[in-house]
Design an enzyme around this catalytic site. Sequence first.
Site, mmCIF file in Angstrom:
data_model
loop_
_atom_site.group_PDB
_atom_site.id
_atom_site.type_symbol
_atom_site.label_atom_id
_atom_site.label_comp_id
_atom_site.label_asym_id
_atom_site.label_seq_id
_atom_site.Cartn_x
_atom_site.Cartn_y
_atom_site.Cartn_z
ATOM 1 N N ASP A 139 0.843 -1.193 0.000
ATOM 2 C CA ASP A 139 0.000 0.000 0.000
ATOM 3 C C ASP A 139 0.880 1.246 0.000
ATOM 4 O O ASP A 139 1.566 1.529 0.986
ATOM 5 C CB ASP A 139 -0.926 -0.021 1.221
ATOM 6 C CG ASP A 139 -2.028 -1.052 1.066
ATOM 7 O OD1 ASP A 139 -2.636 -1.108 -0.015
ATOM 8 O OD2 ASP A 139 -2.265 -1.817 2.019
ATOM 9 N N ASP A 192 -9.880 -5.954 -0.649
ATOM 10 C CA ASP A 192 -8.774 -5.413 0.147
ATOM 11 C C ASP A 192 -9.338 -4.618 1.317
ATOM 12 O O ASP A 192 -10.010 -3.622 1.114
ATOM 13 C CB ASP A 192 -7.943 -4.504 -0.783
ATOM 14 C CG ASP A 192 -6.739 -3.884 -0.099
ATOM 15 O OD1 ASP A 192 -6.400 -4.298 1.023
ATOM 16 O OD2 ASP A 192 -6.136 -2.984 -0.710
HETATM 17 ZN ZN ZN Z 1 -4.255 -2.174 -0.579
#
Ligand code: ZN
Length: 210
Positions: free
Chosen positions: A27, A167
């Site tokens: 991320d 996610d």
């Molecule tokens: Zn992610």
Amino acid sequence: MLAADFSRLGQEVSRIVDAGADMLHFDVMDGEFVPNFGISPPFIAAVRQITQVPFDVHIMVTHPLRYISALVTAGADLITFHIESDDAPDDVISAIKAQGVKPGLALSPKTPISAVTPYLSDIDLILPMSVEPGFGGQAFQPSTLEKIAELRQIIQELDLQLDISVDGGVTTEIAPLAIEQGATILVAGTAIFRSQQPEAVIEQLRMGAI
Ligand code: ZN
């Protein structure tokens, strides 16, 4: 990867890859698109020296075009950017493909599916976020299941081949529900890294696919 213990990064990566992870999900945040910072290209490059598993890089940034080259150099195999970002989606998709990696498109929980449908035939992965982007450890939003089902139907109608990734807040309880609706990639951070038995967690996440 954001849920890993960064003080023992090498061991953490080996532990998760040995436990059966198919991909590593990174991320990346710019502190602007979301009020937080995430993983940076030098970090991804460091992990690339440890493993050759595919790297799924999710960028929560206002200007995706600025970061693509650095992320590919660092080792990204797939770059997923947000439809809510400022750059034109067609330009970002072209730039990602020009670097020889696969493009993915993410949408935040409040964004309707109609915002991404024009791009589905040009991407390899669609990611309807099940939490607000920017922070780990949030609970899965149940409305995501309907979004996954709707996306699967559109993808089937258009006869496209692309993964539906989920996610945020993915647990062994959520996994079979998401898979049933059509998810093909499960991103799990806390559930895997905070477990003493990541093999068992990954196995349970997979079992929903049978
Ligand atoms: Zn992610």
